[in-house]
Scaffold this motif. Sequence first.
Motif, PDB file in Angstrom:
ATOM      1  N   ALA A  88       0.969  13.994  -2.114  1.00  0.00           N
ATOM      2  CA  ALA A  88       1.065  13.726  -0.074  1.00  0.00           C
ATOM      3  C   ALA A  88      -0.392  13.921   0.419  1.00  0.00           C
ATOM      4  CB  ALA A  88       1.778  14.614   0.913  1.00  0.00           C
ATOM      5  N   ALA A  89      -1.324  14.473  -0.115  1.00  0.00           N
ATOM      6  CA  ALA A  89      -2.823  14.441  -0.372  1.00  0.00           C
ATOM      7  C   ALA A  89      -3.370  13.568  -0.506  1.00  0.00           C
ATOM      8  CB  ALA A  89      -2.797  16.049  -0.891  1.00  0.00           C
ATOM      9  N   ALA A 108      -1.008   9.750   0.053  1.00  0.00           N
ATOM     10  CA  ALA A 108      -1.027   9.835   1.726  1.00  0.00           C
ATOM     11  C   ALA A 108      -1.780   9.047   2.415  1.00  0.00           C
ATOM     12  CB  ALA A 108       0.663   9.697   1.977  1.00  0.00           C
ATOM     13  N   TYR A 109      -2.841   9.921   2.291  1.00  0.00           N
ATOM     14  CA  TYR A 109      -3.496  10.978   2.978  1.00  0.00           C
ATOM     15  C   TYR A 109      -5.280  10.650   2.518  1.00  0.00           C
ATOM     16  CZ  TYR A 109      -0.401  12.603   5.996  1.00  0.00           C
ATOM     17  OH  TYR A 109       1.343  12.821   6.650  1.00  0.00           O
ATOM     18  N   ILE A 162      -6.649  12.992   0.931  1.00  0.00           N
ATOM     19  CA  ILE A 162      -7.217  13.975   1.504  1.00  0.00           C
ATOM     20  C   ILE A 162      -8.868  14.628   0.122  1.00  0.00           C
ATOM     21  CG2 ILE A 162      -7.449  16.728   1.608  1.00  0.00           C
ATOM     22  CD1 ILE A 162      -4.984  15.972   3.080  1.00  0.00           C
ATOM     23  N   GLU A 184      -1.008  22.640   7.943  1.00  0.00           N
ATOM     24  CA  GLU A 184      -1.535  21.205   7.359  1.00  0.00           C
ATOM     25  C   GLU A 184      -0.314  20.682   6.133  1.00  0.00           C
ATOM     26  OE1 GLU A 184      -5.205  19.402   9.193  1.00  0.00           O
ATOM     27  OE2 GLU A 184      -5.544  21.453   7.264  1.00  0.00           O
ATOM     28  N   SER A 198       2.772  20.410   6.049  1.00  0.00           N
ATOM     29  CA  SER A 198       3.583  19.431   6.587  1.00  0.00           C
ATOM     30  C   SER A 198       3.283  18.233   5.289  1.00  0.00           C
ATOM     31  CB  SER A 198       2.352  18.809   7.746  1.00  0.00           C
ATOM     32  OG  SER A 198       3.382  17.316   8.148  1.00  0.00           O
ATOM     33  N   LEU A 199       2.418  18.991   4.428  1.00  0.00           N
ATOM     34  CA  LEU A 199       2.054  17.337   4.010  1.00  0.00           C
ATOM     35  C   LEU A 199       3.474  18.435   2.323  1.00  0.00           C
ATOM     36  CD1 LEU A 199      -1.924  17.971   2.698  1.00  0.00           C
ATOM     37  CD2 LEU A 199      -0.481  15.928   3.784  1.00  0.00           C
TER      38      LEU A 199
END
Length: 120
Positions: A47-48, A51-52, A54, A64, A67-68
């Motif tokens: 996810a990091a 999707a994001y 990071i 956070e 959530s990820l």
Amino acid sequence: MTISLERPAVPVVGVTNLVEPYDEQHAVVTVQMVVSRDQLAAAVEDAATKAYGIQDPDELSVEEVRSLAAFSLAWMSALELEQGAQSMAHMAGPDADDVSLQWYIHAVYRAVDRAFPKAG
């Protein structure tokens, strides 16, 4: 695995909503699963990174990170999760093919350890 079902569906903040805008919410299904540290790291990294975008997992708050992890665990197949876990374990170890990524991989593990401390 424990599965619970709430009906009718009551909108809850922080719950992954898979219902399309044109459809009606029918139920909230809660799935609990036992995962390894490597699987959590794979979920957070997925996810990091994908999707994001990071850059530094050390800057993520506990909320956070959780959530990820939840986001990825809702979307990843069991096979993707296991393959990701094996890859994370390999990349974090001394025999990693690309040691230039180890700082990031180790930061993901630190984030996981903050958000999901080992019991006992």
